[in-house]
Write a protein that holds these residues in place. Structure first.
Motif, PDB file in Angstrom:
ATOM      1  N   THR A   1       0.831  -1.204   0.000  1.00  0.00           N
ATOM      2  CA  THR A   1       0.000   0.000   0.000  1.00  0.00           C
ATOM      3  C   THR A   1       0.864   1.252   0.000  1.00  0.00           C
ATOM      4  O   THR A   1       0.622   2.190  -0.771  1.00  0.00           O
ATOM      5  CB  THR A   1      -0.961  -0.001   1.208  1.00  0.00           C
ATOM      6  OG1 THR A   1      -1.806  -1.155   1.125  1.00  0.00           O
ATOM      7  CG2 THR A   1      -1.816   1.263   1.234  1.00  0.00           C
ATOM      8  N   CYS A   2       1.899   1.286   0.846  1.00  0.00           N
ATOM      9  CA  CYS A   2       2.788   2.455   0.885  1.00  0.00           C
ATOM     10  C   CYS A   2       3.523   2.632  -0.438  1.00  0.00           C
ATOM     11  O   CYS A   2       3.692   3.757  -0.917  1.00  0.00           O
ATOM     12  CB  CYS A   2       3.771   2.346   2.049  1.00  0.00           C
ATOM     13  SG  CYS A   2       3.004   2.709   3.644  1.00  0.00           S
ATOM     14  N   ASN A   3       3.964   1.531  -1.053  1.00  0.00           N
ATOM     15  CA  ASN A   3       4.626   1.625  -2.352  1.00  0.00           C
ATOM     16  C   ASN A   3       3.681   2.191  -3.404  1.00  0.00           C
ATOM     17  O   ASN A   3       4.072   3.048  -4.202  1.00  0.00           O
ATOM     18  CB  ASN A   3       5.167   0.260  -2.786  1.00  0.00           C
ATOM     19  CG  ASN A   3       6.395  -0.128  -2.008  1.00  0.00           C
ATOM     20  OD1 ASN A   3       7.115   0.716  -1.473  1.00  0.00           O
ATOM     21  ND2 ASN A   3       6.647  -1.422  -1.921  1.00  0.00           N
ATOM     22  N   THR A   4       2.429   1.742  -3.403  1.00  0.00           N
ATOM     23  CA  THR A   4       1.438   2.252  -4.358  1.00  0.00           C
ATOM     24  C   THR A   4       1.183   3.737  -4.122  1.00  0.00           C
ATOM     25  O   THR A   4       1.099   4.522  -5.074  1.00  0.00           O
ATOM     26  CB  THR A   4       0.125   1.454  -4.241  1.00  0.00           C
ATOM     27  OG1 THR A   4       0.398   0.083  -4.544  1.00  0.00           O
ATOM     28  CG2 THR A   4      -0.941   1.993  -5.178  1.00  0.00           C
TER      29      THR A   4
ATOM     30  N   VAL B   1       5.022   9.723   5.350  1.00  0.00           N
ATOM     31  CA  VAL B   1       5.833  10.471   6.316  1.00  0.00           C
ATOM     32  C   VAL B   1       6.353   9.589   7.445  1.00  0.00           C
ATOM     33  O   VAL B   1       7.205  10.010   8.224  1.00  0.00           O
ATOM     34  CB  VAL B   1       5.065  11.683   6.902  1.00  0.00           C
ATOM     35  CG1 VAL B   1       4.786  12.712   5.805  1.00  0.00           C
ATOM     36  CG2 VAL B   1       3.776  11.267   7.585  1.00  0.00           C
ATOM     37  N   ARG B   2       5.873   8.372   7.522  1.00  0.00           N
ATOM     38  CA  ARG B   2       6.384   7.382   8.476  1.00  0.00           C
ATOM     39  C   ARG B   2       6.275   6.040   7.779  1.00  0.00           C
ATOM     40  O   ARG B   2       5.190   5.548   7.494  1.00  0.00           O
ATOM     41  CB  ARG B   2       5.556   7.402   9.757  1.00  0.00           C
ATOM     42  CG  ARG B   2       6.220   6.701  10.942  1.00  0.00           C
ATOM     43  CD  ARG B   2       5.768   5.274  11.058  1.00  0.00           C
ATOM     44  NE  ARG B   2       6.062   4.747  12.394  1.00  0.00           N
ATOM     45  CZ  ARG B   2       6.120   3.467  12.647  1.00  0.00           C
ATOM     46  NH1 ARG B   2       5.903   2.571  11.696  1.00  0.00           N
ATOM     47  NH2 ARG B   2       6.385   3.055  13.868  1.00  0.00           N
ATOM     48  N   GLU B   3       7.424   5.459   7.454  1.00  0.00           N
ATOM     49  CA  GLU B   3       7.452   4.185   6.742  1.00  0.00           C
ATOM     50  C   GLU B   3       6.838   3.084   7.612  1.00  0.00           C
ATOM     51  O   GLU B   3       6.826   3.185   8.842  1.00  0.00           O
ATOM     52  CB  GLU B   3       8.890   3.819   6.368  1.00  0.00           C
ATOM     53  CG  GLU B   3       9.516   4.745   5.331  1.00  0.00           C
ATOM     54  CD  GLU B   3       8.907   4.609   3.950  1.00  0.00           C
ATOM     55  OE1 GLU B   3       8.363   3.531   3.615  1.00  0.00           O
ATOM     56  OE2 GLU B   3       8.963   5.592   3.189  1.00  0.00           O
TER      57      GLU B   3
ATOM     58  N   PHE C   1       2.322   6.192   8.273  1.00  0.00           N
ATOM     59  CA  PHE C   1       1.549   7.429   8.169  1.00  0.00           C
ATOM     60  C   PHE C   1       1.795   8.061   6.816  1.00  0.00           C
ATOM     61  O   PHE C   1       2.925   8.092   6.323  1.00  0.00           O
ATOM     62  CB  PHE C   1       1.935   8.430   9.263  1.00  0.00           C
ATOM     63  CG  PHE C   1       1.286   8.159  10.588  1.00  0.00           C
ATOM     64  CD1 PHE C   1       0.063   8.741  10.916  1.00  0.00           C
ATOM     65  CD2 PHE C   1       1.875   7.310  11.504  1.00  0.00           C
ATOM     66  CE1 PHE C   1      -0.543   8.484  12.139  1.00  0.00           C
ATOM     67  CE2 PHE C   1       1.282   7.052  12.723  1.00  0.00           C
ATOM     68  CZ  PHE C   1       0.068   7.633  13.041  1.00  0.00           C
ATOM     69  N   VAL C   2       0.723   8.575   6.212  1.00  0.00           N
ATOM     70  CA  VAL C   2       0.809   9.380   5.007  1.00  0.00           C
ATOM     71  C   VAL C   2       0.213  10.736   5.346  1.00  0.00           C
ATOM     72  O   VAL C   2      -0.482  10.886   6.352  1.00  0.00           O
ATOM     73  CB  VAL C   2       0.090   8.722   3.805  1.00  0.00           C
ATOM     74  CG1 VAL C   2       0.737   7.391   3.470  1.00  0.00           C
ATOM     75  CG2 VAL C   2      -1.381   8.539   4.059  1.00  0.00           C
ATOM     76  N   GLU C   3       0.504  11.727   4.505  1.00  0.00           N
ATOM     77  CA  GLU C   3       0.019  13.077   4.754  1.00  0.00           C
ATOM     78  C   GLU C   3      -0.763  13.555   3.550  1.00  0.00           C
ATOM     79  O   GLU C   3      -0.311  13.401   2.409  1.00  0.00           O
ATOM     80  CB  GLU C   3       1.213  13.995   5.028  1.00  0.00           C
ATOM     81  CG  GLU C   3       0.829  15.392   5.463  1.00  0.00           C
ATOM     82  CD  GLU C   3       2.059  16.209   5.823  1.00  0.00           C
ATOM     83  OE1 GLU C   3       2.558  16.061   6.943  1.00  0.00           O
ATOM     84  OE2 GLU C   3       2.516  16.961   4.940  1.00  0.00           O
ATOM     85  N   ASP C   4      -1.930  14.130   3.798  1.00  0.00           N
ATOM     86  CA  ASP C   4      -2.732  14.647   2.689  1.00  0.00           C
ATOM     87  C   ASP C   4      -2.255  16.051   2.316  1.00  0.00           C
ATOM     88  O   ASP C   4      -1.394  16.617   2.999  1.00  0.00           O
ATOM     89  CB  ASP C   4      -4.231  14.565   3.018  1.00  0.00           C
ATOM     90  CG  ASP C   4      -4.790  15.752   3.776  1.00  0.00           C
ATOM     91  OD1 ASP C   4      -4.033  16.631   4.225  1.00  0.00           O
ATOM     92  OD2 ASP C   4      -6.035  15.804   3.933  1.00  0.00           O
TER      93      ASP C   4
END
Length: 145
Positions: free
Chosen positions: A85-88, A97-99, A112-115
């Motif tokens: 999911t993070c790779n996509t 922002v946090r692997e 964590f991802v950031e919008d």
């Protein structure tokens, strides 16, 4: 009772819609302009509002940025394979922002991802069998739980 939606104020509605729909894979469920109040509401989610909790993106016309403050935490999304999911998300132009890796004081695998407006979205690994690839990231958490 049932949780219906969470509202986030966004400075750039089109950019936010691209993030939630094109990067996180949600669908735009409905959108309406309110000229008298000078705002637009857009509802996004993974399923119909009748049986899913969704996100309401509120764009107040003429407001490009908000002070997020320090009380808001994040929204969370469960995923079957957090690493894929993070790779996509990265391939689609999203900002991780946090692997992925175990949470700071536990074993649950999170990322964590950031919008575009700076809101954090936590990804939580749902399936234990997908929790640890051969080369796991051991970066410390940047957001405390």
């Amino acid at each position: 009772m049932r949780l219906l939606h969470t509202m986030l104020r966004v400075g750039d509605l089109e950019e936010s819609l691209r993030f939630y729909c094109d990067i996180l894979g949600m669908k735009l469920l409905r959108r309406k302009d309110y000229p008298g109040g000078q705002f637009t509401l857009a509802f996004v989610g993974y399923g119909d509002e009748i049986d899913h909790t969704v996100i309401e993106l509120t764009h107040n016309w003429g407001v490009e940025q908000y002070n997020l403050g320090d009380a808001y935490g994040h929204i969370a999304i469960g995923v079957d394979d957090i690493y894929a999911t993070c790779n996509t998300i990265k391939e689609r132009g999203g900002k991780v922002v946090r692997e992925p890796g175990p949470m700071k004081h536990g074993s649950t695998v999170i990322a964590f991802v950031e919008d575009p407006s700076g809101y954090k979205v936590e990804l939580i690994q749902l399936a234990a069998q997908n929790a640890a690839p051969a080369q796991q990231t051991t970066e410390p958490a940047t957001t405390a739980h």
